[in-house]
Design a protein around this motif. Structure first.
Motif, PDB file in Angstrom:
ATOM      1  N   LEU A  32      41.512  38.275  41.456  1.00 28.44           N
ATOM      2  CA  LEU A  32      41.990  38.478  42.140  1.00 28.44           C
ATOM      3  C   LEU A  32      43.603  39.723  41.786  1.00 28.44           C
ATOM      4  O   LEU A  32      43.911  38.614  41.065  1.00 28.44           O
ATOM      5  CB  LEU A  32      42.987  37.049  42.770  1.00 28.44           C
ATOM      6  CG  LEU A  32      42.491  36.453  44.151  1.00 28.44           C
ATOM      7  CD1 LEU A  32      42.946  35.239  44.493  1.00 28.44           C
ATOM      8  CD2 LEU A  32      42.166  37.092  45.589  1.00 28.44           C
ATOM      9  N   GLU A 283      38.912  39.407  48.249  1.00 27.72           N
ATOM     10  CA  GLU A 283      39.496  39.756  46.924  1.00 27.72           C
ATOM     11  C   GLU A 283      40.635  41.967  47.539  1.00 27.72           C
ATOM     12  O   GLU A 283      41.677  41.413  47.488  1.00 27.72           O
ATOM     13  CB  GLU A 283      39.165  40.384  45.473  1.00 27.72           C
ATOM     14  CG  GLU A 283      39.756  40.629  44.850  1.00 27.72           C
ATOM     15  CD  GLU A 283      38.737  41.700  43.159  1.00 27.72           C
ATOM     16  OE1 GLU A 283      39.838  42.162  42.626  1.00 27.72           O
ATOM     17  OE2 GLU A 283      37.884  41.362  43.589  1.00 27.72           O
ATOM     18  N   TRP A 287      43.317  40.805  50.335  1.00 23.59           N
ATOM     19  CA  TRP A 287      44.177  41.027  49.458  1.00 23.59           C
ATOM     20  C   TRP A 287      44.959  42.207  48.926  1.00 23.59           C
ATOM     21  O   TRP A 287      46.063  41.876  49.181  1.00 23.59           O
ATOM     22  CB  TRP A 287      43.287  39.933  48.063  1.00 23.59           C
ATOM     23  CG  TRP A 287      45.180  40.154  46.501  1.00 23.59           C
ATOM     24  CD1 TRP A 287      44.717  40.375  45.935  1.00 23.59           C
ATOM     25  CD2 TRP A 287      45.866  39.124  46.909  1.00 23.59           C
ATOM     26  NE1 TRP A 287      45.806  40.469  44.568  1.00 23.59           N
ATOM     27  CE2 TRP A 287      46.196  39.164  45.511  1.00 23.59           C
ATOM     28  CE3 TRP A 287      46.811  38.034  47.040  1.00 23.59           C
ATOM     29  CZ2 TRP A 287      46.947  38.278  44.975  1.00 23.59           C
ATOM     30  CZ3 TRP A 287      47.669  37.356  47.047  1.00 23.59           C
ATOM     31  CH2 TRP A 287      48.005  37.613  46.054  1.00 23.59           C
ATOM     32  N   LYS A 288      44.236  43.251  48.433  1.00 26.59           N
ATOM     33  CA  LYS A 288      44.200  44.234  48.078  1.00 26.59           C
ATOM     34  C   LYS A 288      44.898  45.180  49.234  1.00 26.59           C
ATOM     35  O   LYS A 288      46.094  46.097  48.708  1.00 26.59           O
ATOM     36  CB  LYS A 288      43.638  44.544  46.891  1.00 26.59           C
ATOM     37  CG  LYS A 288      43.265  44.089  45.703  1.00 26.59           C
ATOM     38  CD  LYS A 288      42.064  44.577  45.021  1.00 26.59           C
ATOM     39  CE  LYS A 288      42.842  46.590  44.279  1.00 26.59           C
ATOM     40  NZ  LYS A 288      41.591  47.045  43.936  1.00 26.59           N
ATOM     41  N   TYR A 292      48.744  41.613  50.483  1.00 29.28           N
ATOM     42  CA  TYR A 292      49.199  41.542  49.388  1.00 29.28           C
ATOM     43  C   TYR A 292      51.132  40.900  49.060  1.00 29.28           C
ATOM     44  O   TYR A 292      51.188  41.720  49.314  1.00 29.28           O
ATOM     45  CB  TYR A 292      49.123  42.660  48.539  1.00 29.28           C
ATOM     46  CG  TYR A 292      49.323  42.579  47.107  1.00 29.28           C
ATOM     47  CD1 TYR A 292      49.008  41.866  45.794  1.00 29.28           C
ATOM     48  CD2 TYR A 292      50.469  42.482  46.644  1.00 29.28           C
ATOM     49  CE1 TYR A 292      49.444  41.500  44.746  1.00 29.28           C
ATOM     50  CE2 TYR A 292      51.567  43.107  45.261  1.00 29.28           C
ATOM     51  CZ  TYR A 292      50.675  41.581  44.040  1.00 29.28           C
ATOM     52  OH  TYR A 292      50.801  41.428  42.774  1.00 29.28           O
ATOM     53  N   PHE A 297      49.939  33.806  46.595  1.00 27.68           N
ATOM     54  CA  PHE A 297      48.267  34.057  44.883  1.00 27.68           C
ATOM     55  C   PHE A 297      48.102  32.742  45.184  1.00 27.68           C
ATOM     56  O   PHE A 297      46.587  32.695  45.577  1.00 27.68           O
ATOM     57  CB  PHE A 297      48.982  34.692  44.246  1.00 27.68           C
ATOM     58  CG  PHE A 297      47.798  33.757  42.735  1.00 27.68           C
ATOM     59  CD1 PHE A 297      47.070  35.368  42.007  1.00 27.68           C
ATOM     60  CD2 PHE A 297      48.150  32.857  42.268  1.00 27.68           C
ATOM     61  CE1 PHE A 297      45.649  34.701  41.375  1.00 27.68           C
ATOM     62  CE2 PHE A 297      47.383  32.477  41.092  1.00 27.68           C
ATOM     63  CZ  PHE A 297      46.006  33.022  41.085  1.00 27.68           C
ATOM     64  N   PHE A 300      45.709  32.333  48.566  1.00 31.19           N
ATOM     65  CA  PHE A 300      44.559  33.372  48.215  1.00 31.19           C
ATOM     66  C   PHE A 300      43.395  32.793  47.123  1.00 31.19           C
ATOM     67  O   PHE A 300      42.437  33.002  47.324  1.00 31.19           O
ATOM     68  CB  PHE A 300      44.670  34.800  48.237  1.00 31.19           C
ATOM     69  CG  PHE A 300      45.208  35.556  49.247  1.00 31.19           C
ATOM     70  CD1 PHE A 300      43.972  36.369  49.679  1.00 31.19           C
ATOM     71  CD2 PHE A 300      46.794  35.612  49.935  1.00 31.19           C
ATOM     72  CE1 PHE A 300      44.489  37.133  51.311  1.00 31.19           C
ATOM     73  CE2 PHE A 300      46.057  36.199  51.134  1.00 31.19           C
ATOM     74  CZ  PHE A 300      45.639  36.517  51.639  1.00 31.19           C
ATOM     75  N   TYR A 301      43.672  32.170  46.150  1.00 34.00           N
ATOM     76  CA  TYR A 301      43.193  31.603  45.134  1.00 34.00           C
ATOM     77  C   TYR A 301      42.437  30.153  45.605  1.00 34.00           C
ATOM     78  O   TYR A 301      41.339  30.526  45.301  1.00 34.00           O
ATOM     79  CB  TYR A 301      43.907  30.979  44.352  1.00 34.00           C
ATOM     80  CG  TYR A 301      43.107  30.476  42.930  1.00 34.00           C
ATOM     81  CD1 TYR A 301      42.645  31.294  41.944  1.00 34.00           C
ATOM     82  CD2 TYR A 301      43.013  29.183  42.713  1.00 34.00           C
ATOM     83  CE1 TYR A 301      41.670  30.569  40.230  1.00 34.00           C
ATOM     84  CE2 TYR A 301      41.989  28.456  41.667  1.00 34.00           C
ATOM     85  CZ  TYR A 301      41.686  29.854  40.791  1.00 34.00           C
ATOM     86  OH  TYR A 301      40.362  29.212  39.814  1.00 34.00           O
ATOM     87  N   ASN A 304      39.800  31.689  48.362  1.00 37.12           N
ATOM     88  CA  ASN A 304      38.508  33.155  47.923  1.00 37.12           C
ATOM     89  C   ASN A 304      37.034  31.710  47.657  1.00 37.12           C
ATOM     90  O   ASN A 304      36.350  32.373  47.420  1.00 37.12           O
ATOM     91  CB  ASN A 304      38.751  33.863  46.596  1.00 37.12           C
ATOM     92  CG  ASN A 304      38.153  34.834  46.483  1.00 37.12           C
ATOM     93  OD1 ASN A 304      36.837  34.160  45.002  1.00 37.12           O
ATOM     94  ND2 ASN A 304      38.980  35.803  45.620  1.00 37.12           N
TER      95      ASN A 304
END
Length: 335
Positions: A32, A283, A287-288, A292, A297, A300-301, A304
């Motif tokens: 990430l 990711e 995320w990107k 974002y 964070f 999304f961690y 993932n």
């Protein structure tokens, strides 16, 4: 040949710890990026570092242990073993090398490392892994080579002296500097680094050494020894200590929570094969490109990791229900 009339033992702790081992593998692959620095978040790299000495060693150790329990102890012939592993390892290997190459090719600029449209590059993905879309499939190549030693492994298991000699040999060759001597082809120049864990698994289950670790006191002591070894010694000693720790802790936890990781631990092979694809989607797309926000964070961690575990599990379960045997073979599911 080792006795084939061992009393029936349900090694629930082994399934539990294999479930934990695949969680550690998925955690290691979390990426990430922090847009401010262009680098992966420090948590994504520092947290898995604690388990680096045991992540793949324990994975390979259990592969050796299961080979003993399910094949060597049951006196499988070499021909039957080779045919089985070609179906279970070689077919998924060919399929996923092709899949990940095409995935990166079609992703184009979206991929972190775009790949060329080249038949020679595609062919190279089968025997050179570093820097290629097939990078994480080195494990399958290594496993195939270790399984090719089956006749030797069967022979040494017939004799106590040979069993100990093989263990000592695997420890000795681990410390040999072969990376720059052997060619970097099919990961053969790293095989000596993993033989010791694979054979230790066979040796451990051949002599049922887990009988001596089935105690909460041993589990606590093993954790302490691993922590000390991690901080002071490192290397093979730390990995072997970590494996023993996993066995001892797994036995203790299994007595209280035997169903832990039960929702996915029957599909760890499929998770290993497919998790990178779903983690890349989280990711690179979610995320990107879409959501974002540094405040999200941790969300999304977790996402993932969950995507890397449960989406391959879902695919595997759906594949089990469909009638096409080739699909199951490609995904490493027993047909």
């Amino acid at each position: 040949m080792p006795p084939s009339n061992h009393p029936s033992e349900r090694l629930e702790w082994l399934s539990l710890m294999r479930g934990l081992s695949i969680v550690l593998v998925v955690m290691f692959h979390v990426q990430l990026v922090d847009m401010a620095t262009g680098e992966n978040h420090s948590l994504c790299t520092t947290l898995p570092t604690i388990f680096t000495p045991i992540r793949m060693p324990f994975f390979i150790f259990t592969s050796g242990g299961l080979l003993y329990l399910s094949r060597i102890r049951r006196e499988w012939t070499t021909r039957a073993l080779y045919a089985d592993k070609l179906r279970r390892i070689a077919i998924p290997f060919v399929f996923f090398v092709t899949f990940y190459y095409l995935f990166k090719l079609l992703a184009g600029a979206w991929a972190k490392t775009p790949v060329p449209l080249s038949l020679s590059y595609y062919a190279e993905c089968f025997y050179r892994f570093t820097g290629h879309p097939s990078a994480h499939l080195w494990f399958l190549a290594t496993l195939l080579m270790l399984m090719a030693l089956y006749p030797l492994l069967v022979a040494v298991c017939r004799n106590h002296t040979a069993s100990v000699a093989m263990l000592l040999f695997s420890v000795g060759i681990y410390h040999a500097d072969l990376e720059n001597v052997l060619p970097d082809v099919f990961y053969i120049n790293h095989l000596h680094r993993y033989l010791v864990y694979f054979y230790f698994g066979i040796f451990f289950f051949r002599y049922r050494l887990y009988r001596f670790t089935d105690s909460p006191l041993v589990a606590v002591a093993a954790v302490a020894v691993y922590a000390a070894s991690y901080c002071v010694v490192g290397g093979l000693a730390t990995s072997i200590t970590g494996i023993v720790m996993c066995v001892a802790v797994g036995q203790s936890v299994a007595r209280r929570q035997p169903g832990l990781f039960g929702s996915f631990r029957d599909y760890i092979y499929q998770i290993y094969l497919m998790s990178m694809f779903f983690q890349a989607f989280v990711e690179l797309v979610l995320w990107k490109r879409l959501f974002y926000d540094e405040r999200l964070f941790l969300v999304f961690y977790a996402l993932n990791i969950l995507a890397g575990i449960y989406l391959p599990t879902l695919v595997a379960r759906l594949a089990q229900r469909q009638p096409y045997r080739l699909v199951r073979l490609c995904l490493g599911i027993k047909a």
